[in-house]
Design an enzyme around this catalytic site. Structure first.
Site, short mmCIF file in Angstrom:
data_model
loop_
_atom_site.label_atom_id
_atom_site.label_comp_id
_atom_site.label_asym_id
_atom_site.label_seq_id
_atom_site.Cartn_x
_atom_site.Cartn_y
_atom_site.Cartn_z
N ASP A 55 1.00 -1.13 -0.08
CA ASP A 55 0.22 -0.05 -0.09
C ASP A 55 0.85 1.16 0.04
OD1 ASP A 55 -1.94 1.62 0.25
OD2 ASP A 55 -3.30 0.78 1.65
C1 BGC Z 1 -4.74 3.21 0.21
C2 BGC Z 1 -5.19 2.37 -1.16
C3 BGC Z 1 -5.00 2.98 -2.32
C4 BGC Z 1 -3.48 3.46 -2.31
C5 BGC Z 1 -3.35 4.31 -3.58
C6 BGC Z 1 -3.66 4.31 0.07
O1 BGC Z 1 -3.71 5.32 0.88
O2 BGC Z 1 -5.11 2.38 0.95
O3 BGC Z 1 -6.32 1.60 -1.25
O4 BGC Z 1 -4.90 2.09 -3.48
O5 BGC Z 1 -3.40 4.62 -1.26
O6 BGC Z 1 -4.20 5.59 -3.82
#
Ligand code: BGC
Length: 754
Positions: A281
């Site tokens: 993530d």
């Molecule tokens: C989220 C993810 C997301 C990523 C990219 C993170 O803060 O938890 O679900 O895909 O950001 O935007």
């Protein structure tokens, strides 16, 4: 260079000179291959097996080039290798449509005009359809749009289980039941990946709250993990063939999920045989050694300069010093290359398409099927514009748009039909539609500062009490003058609502809506409440309103879908994918009121309720929910009859029954199969959903449905034997239309013998 046919977003396209150089080098390699007797070198030859091509390419990469492939070089792309015609790997959120372009090096919108997308209903709404076919169709449409935008990986679907009704991201996931969530995840992944776009199933694992999500350590027992929190991921990987998995921000048993040896190496890659890439993530990696050895393949979103990512220069240097095995790097590169090959990034991709009428039609069908009719006393619904000549539409949620909110799941919608617009288009001029705002949801001042995960820390300002009082008075007066009131309320994607980075504080509707609904219902007994919300809310006014629809967030066509259901053009057919508790203390994570259970104490949250999540808890504790899991009404009635069970070898069974539409209108029933073990060597929840089927029928129509159950339907996870065990014996199969309404029941003897 054929890869250029999958051009990444314009800003990040390779400079022309670099493209020309890459093409020249790739051509030179072709010439050498031709001289050696084949047309193309293996890595560029689509006729060769994928793994042979990957081996060949791997052998040509320098260590520096390998490192480039496994970490971000912009907010949403990983590095490519121009000299060999390997493009950057482009990712984007997800899951409810393709997110707008940001950056390249900041979270700020890029300000482009070619990144509008169709917004689809988010995860919980999709789960409320109980319709894997429509979910697969959404996946296909999102895949086409992602391809049109040059994306190889779509960051979704989100598969985290709803443990608490307060989690800010509940709306983005598939609800509280692992079987329902699994079916949705598999459908979405297959639909998306059929379009040359890799799914990235997230957030692995046990990311069930937003509060302290970046640090909290989750302690839960092995059976709950295996039987509740992992099945949707397991199904997405093993059945759906998901090509990527995103590690979660939180820790699990002491180790960050993106560097978690148990989750990534042992379970995902070991037991499930996952051959795709684990992507962090954004900002979820914390350490070079942990990332290198514990299963992470591609690091994204870390705050350091790109070269300094944990899997960047520090990794390369540790490899050179011999502190980390070279094979760890090759394995990661191999997995990332699989994504590039599988998505056509090397060989060229079909053209995509965005915002097509077909995509809008799919979004609309999903939004319609998701709407759950929770109450309809006296058959107030469906409305007839010819009969109800003055309709007051009251509520801020009737005029708000939602698709852009929720942070990473936001979509810059090409269009989004509000509830008021949908109702007006459908019912005016036959009916006189009068709008009154009633309350002001929220005013959000976003500050520019963002946390490690890129979440904008904003200040939430609700309207002043005097302003709210004036809005409410005007709405009550409008309600008095109308024949029918449609109150459109609920939550929004703002901190404290359905939002990433924070949980709700309680189940109450914000901005004085509870009191307002009570006043409106007193002023006009024909008040229909429509909730646009992605989580359960408390309803102290429920006894005073005759009709209630749960409409979730509906994406681009939300308002039209809502109007179609309100006016009876399509029947309401959604079913709740989660229990609606009457009060927070009724739900498992909050029952004891202990911080250790939620949101955690001293950095650790304990899932003490174990297997009793959602309806499993309400059943065990004999608690009457506000609305049970699986519940939903229609404009017609159905009868279920003639249950027949057939047991097969190896713990397989088939559940058959007849479904008849006994009412006056067409409609759809969701037949739900729950399994109860008569005797068991280990503790089991009282009953668990193990199968379902959605059946559409004209009035008077009957259909027999056959719902297969596999050995997992009767199995528990054995910690001692480290695997699933199907216990032979008697099982009660009950079939019905919600977890609490199961008119058919019979017992089947299950044998584990092949
Ligand atoms: C989220 C993810 C997301 C990523 C990219 C993170 O803060 O938890 O679900 O895909 O950001 O935007």
């Amino acid at each position: 260079m054929r890869a250029a046919s999958a051009l990444p977003p314009i800003r990040a396209a390779l400079p022309a000179a670099a493209r020309a150089l890459g093409a020249a080098l790739a051509l030179a390699a072709c010439a050498r291959a031709a001289a050696a007797g084949s047309d193309r070198p293996p890595w560029l030859d689509p006729g060769q097996p994928a793994e042979a091509r990957i081996d060949d390419l791997l052998g040509r990469l320098t260590p520096e080039e390998k490192i480039r492939l496994i970490h971000g070089v912009s907010k949403f792309s990983a590095g490519g290798v121009e000299r060999l015609g390997v493009p950057r790997l482009w990712t984007d959120d997800g899951p409810q449509g393709v997110r707008e372009e940001v950056g390249p090096d900041t979270w700020e919108p890029a300000g482009r005009t070619d990144d509008y997308a169709t917004a689809f209903p988010p995860g919980l709404a999709l789960a409320a359809t109980w319709d894997p076919d429509v979910v697969a169709a959404c996946g296909r449409a999102i895949g086409e749009e992602a391809r049109a935008r040059g994306k190889h990986v779509l960051l979704g679907p989100g598969c985290n289980l709803m443990r608490t009704p307060l989690c800010g991201r509940n709306y983005d996931y598939y609800g509280e039941d692992p079987w329902l969530a699994s079916r949705m995840a598999v459908a979405y992944v297959r639909g998306l990946q059929g379009e040359q776009v890799a799914a990235c199933v997230k957030h692995f694992a046990a990311n069930n709250q937003e509060v302290q999500r970046g640090t909290v350590d989750v302690e839960l027992d092995e059976r709950a993990l295996r039987e509740l929190y992992l099945p949707a991921f397991e199904a997405a990987v093993r059945e759906g063939g998901a090509l990527a998995v995103m590690g979660a921000y939180n820790r699990f048993r002491g180790q960050y999920c993106c560097e978690n040896d148990f989750l990534l190496n042992r379970v995902l890659k070991g037991e499930w045989g996952f051959t795709g890439a684990v992507i962090s993530d954004w900002g979820g990696a914390h350490d070079t050694r942990g990332a290198a050895l514990n299963g992470l393949d591609l690091e994204m979103g870390t705050r350091q300069p790109y070269d300094e990512y944990f899997l960047g220069r520090p990794y390369l240097e540790a490899l050179r010093r011999g502190e980390l095995p070279a094979a760890s790097l090759d394995d990661k590169v191999r997995r990332v290359l699989r994504l590039l090959y599988a998505t056509g990034a090397i060989d060229g991709r079909r053209p995509g398409a965005s915002n097509t009428p077909e995509h809008r039609a799919v979004a609309r069908q999903a939004a319609e099927e998701a709407i759950v009719l929770l109450k309809n006393d006296g058959g107030l619904l469906p409305l007839d514009p010819a009969k109800h000549r003055t309709i007051a539409v009251i509520g801020d949620n009737a005029v708000l748009t939602f698709a852009a909110g929720g942070y990473s799941a936001g979509v810059k919608a090409f269009r989004e039909v509000t509830a008021l617009q949908g109702i007006t288009d459908r019912a005016a001029p036959a009916a006189d539609i009068r709008f009154s705002r009633g309350y002001a949801q929220t005013v959000l001042l976003r500050e520019r500062a963002r946390d490690a995960a890129g979440i904008g820390r904003g200040t939430l300002v609700t309207a002043a009490p005097a302003e709210l009082a004036a809005l409410a008075d005007r709405a009550v007066a409008a309600a008095q003058r109308a024949e029918v009131v449609i109150f459109v309320g609920g939550l929004a994607h703002v901190p404290g609502g359905d939002d990433e980075g924070a949980d709700r504080r309680d189940l109450a509707l914000p901005a004085g809506q509870d009191a307002l609904i009570a006043r409106i219902a007193a002023a006009n007994p024909r008040t229909i409440v429509v909730l646009i919300a992605g989580s359960p809310v408390a309803m102290p006014w429920l006894g005073r309103v005759p009709a209630l629809l749960q409409a979730w967030y509906g994406g681009s066509e939300a308002g039209r879908a809502l109007a179609a259901v309100l006016f009876g053009d399509v029947p309401p057919s959604g079913r709740l994918p989660c229990t609606f508790p009457a009060r927070l203390a009724d739900s498992p994570a909050h029952a004891a009121g202990l911080a250790r259970q939620y949101p955690g104490e001293n950095g650790t949250v304990h899932y003490d309720e174990g297997l009793l999540v959602g309806y499993r808890w309400f059943d065990a504790r004999r608690i009457e929910p506000l609305f049970p899991f699986g519940f939903g009404l229609g404009y017609t009635t159905f009868a279920l009859a003639d249950l027949r069970l057939a047991g097969g070898p190896g713990g397989n069974a088939v559940v058959e029954c007849a479904v008849t539409n006994t009412g006056p209108r067409a409609g759809a029933e969701v037949v739900q199969v729950y399994v109860h073990a008569v005797r068991s060597a280990v503790f089991r929840p009282e009953r668990e959903l193990k199968g379902f089927a959605r059946v559409s029928l004209e009035p008077g129509g009957t259909r027999r449905v056959a719902i297969p159950l596999g050995p997992r339907a009767f199995s528990t996870y054995s910690v001692e034997r480290r695997g699933w065990v199907c216990e032979p014996g008697d099982y009660v199969i009950s079939v019905g239309r919600s977890s609490r309404d199961r008119p058919l029941e019979a017992t089947i003897a299950v044998s584990d013998k092949p």
